[in-house]
Design an enzyme around this catalytic site. Sequence first.
Site, PDB file in Angstrom:
ATOM      1  N   TRP A  20     -21.260  -6.491   0.470  1.00 18.05           N
ATOM      2  CA  TRP A  20     -19.876  -6.683   0.010  1.00 18.05           C
ATOM      3  C   TRP A  20     -19.589  -8.181   0.092  1.00 18.05           C
ATOM      4  CZ3 TRP A  20     -15.065  -6.635   3.436  1.00 18.05           C
ATOM      5  CH2 TRP A  20     -13.900  -6.638   2.660  1.00 18.05           C
ATOM      6  N   ASP A  38     -20.208  -1.134   9.228  1.00 15.90           N
ATOM      7  CA  ASP A  38     -19.032  -1.177   8.350  1.00 15.90           C
ATOM      8  C   ASP A  38     -18.918   0.193   7.693  1.00 15.90           C
ATOM      9  OD1 ASP A  38     -17.043  -1.646   6.547  1.00 15.90           O
ATOM     10  OD2 ASP A  38     -17.872  -3.512   5.766  1.00 15.90           O
ATOM     11  N   LYS A  98      -9.794   3.861   1.184  1.00 16.55           N
ATOM     12  CA  LYS A  98     -10.332   4.732   0.133  1.00 16.55           C
ATOM     13  C   LYS A  98     -10.138   6.201   0.482  1.00 16.55           C
ATOM     14  CE  LYS A  98     -12.177   0.693  -0.517  1.00 16.55           C
ATOM     15  NZ  LYS A  98     -12.527  -0.296  -1.469  1.00 16.55           N
TER      16      LYS A  98
HETATM   17  C1  LIG Z   1     -18.072  -2.403   2.551  1.00 16.56           C
HETATM   18  C2  LIG Z   1     -16.604  -2.665   2.672  1.00 16.56           C
HETATM   19  N1  LIG Z   1     -16.096  -3.070   3.836  1.00 16.56           N
HETATM   20  C3  LIG Z   1     -14.806  -3.305   3.992  1.00 16.56           C
HETATM   21  C4  LIG Z   1     -13.923  -3.163   2.954  1.00 16.56           C
HETATM   22  C5  LIG Z   1     -12.470  -3.489   3.168  1.00 16.56           C
HETATM   23  O1  LIG Z   1     -11.645  -2.432   3.238  1.00 16.56           O
HETATM   24  P1  LIG Z   1     -10.065  -2.634   3.254  1.00 16.56           P
HETATM   25  O2  LIG Z   1      -9.631  -2.648   1.838  1.00 16.56           O
HETATM   26  O3  LIG Z   1      -9.577  -1.487   4.029  1.00 16.56           O
HETATM   27  O4  LIG Z   1      -9.772  -3.932   3.928  1.00 16.56           O
HETATM   28  C6  LIG Z   1     -14.393  -2.754   1.713  1.00 16.56           C
HETATM   29  C7  LIG Z   1     -13.464  -2.631   0.584  1.00 16.56           C
HETATM   30  O5  LIG Z   1     -13.796  -2.707  -0.547  1.00 16.56           O
HETATM   31  C8  LIG Z   1     -15.766  -2.494   1.574  1.00 16.56           C
HETATM   32  O6  LIG Z   1     -16.282  -2.103   0.409  1.00 16.56           O
END
Ligand SMILES: Cc1ncc(COP(=O)(O)O)c(C=O)c1O
Length: 411
Positions: free
Chosen positions: A142, A222, A257
Amino acid sequence: MSEAGPVPVSESPFAPIPAAPPDPILGLTEAFRRDPNPHKVNLGVGVYLDAQGVVPTLHAVRAAEARLLEAAPGKGYLPIDGDPEYNRRVQALLLGENAPVIREGRAVTVQAPGGTGALRVGADFLHRFLPDTTVFLSAPSWENHAALFGTHFRVQTYPYYDPRTHGLDFAGMMEAFVRMPRHSVVVLHACCHNPTGVDLSAAQWVEVLRVCRERALVPFLDFAYQGFAEGIEADAFAVRLFAESGLPCLIANSFSKSFSLYGERVGALTLVAATADEAQRALSQIKRVVRVNYSNPPAHGALVVSLILGDATLRQMWEAELTGMRERIQSLRRDFVQALGAQGVSQDFGFILQQRGMFSYSGLSRETVLQLRQEGLYIVESGRICIAAMNERNLPFIAEAIARHLRSVPC
Ligand SMILES: Cc1ncc(COP(=O)(O)O)c(C=O)c1O
């Protein structure tokens, strides 16, 4: 300098500030918004859209919000580490209802503003106690991970995705792990790897854990997509394996999500320690990090999640809605591959059916992606496509545009 009006440009302390490069994904959405093409489709987003193309508000969330409005819990501050009931329920969801690690008091959880907030708090915490460590990310990962950990640490990558097979380079990954220095932080996507959609098997997770123990690594899991691969319990396999193993680790989870609560910023950071006493000392330090960053987390979304997790009827509703989102994405994957075939694409896109979660690494080249944008189809330069942004109406346009390019420029 005159008394009123803007200071001369030469006097402004901000004059030398260069403009930051646009965020690759949010920048894409801005370009999409400016495009007058009525057929345009944005597959660059990182959100689940329903059949109407909008971010759904789950029925379980609506019902919980109605109850909260009625109960009017007030708008006071939450504790620094968030709502205690929320934290307990999140722990049970992540680690399992009767998990030994919870009974033994080795896990501590603090509510955080989304998965990003949890990662940020975790990174700041680690920086205080392991300032010279290196953080290893999957290649690719990410894209916010590198920036997020890069503010404190040296960031390096370990092999993950193999473009030749569209799958996992597990041998390469393991070779990198055995060479990592002791106490390196290794960021692992617990399920639904973003951006590739390629996950580890249970046996591979066991192997990763073994090497992490051997090398005394610090796993940072994560967990942003619980329930999007196979189900709430099955998707927690890696998180529970690590948590129960006795190897200290961190878990950042997000409900953006799984509850479709993106804008409410709901998540948590969980730390698993070797002993209950160590866990409490770590918690006291994590609270210091929160205090100087944002003092205490936002309340509304967490109260909604807590209410749903703790109420049998609401929970059943939520689980059914989450299953609905997961199954719809799986059927979109099938429809997409079928539609490409129907358009006469000869390349094998069967790998899209193996990938899990909202995203697929399509294998489309950067050149193809840039050409597709001219035609109104927006895809991230890496070729990552958000399957969860497809629907019955836009699928023919998507398949037709991609097929046209694949016929002329093989990916
Ligand atoms: C792998 C990963 N970690 C963390 C996040 C962050 O999530 P949040 O939108 O709750 O901050 C995302 C969001 O796209 C993600 O894909």
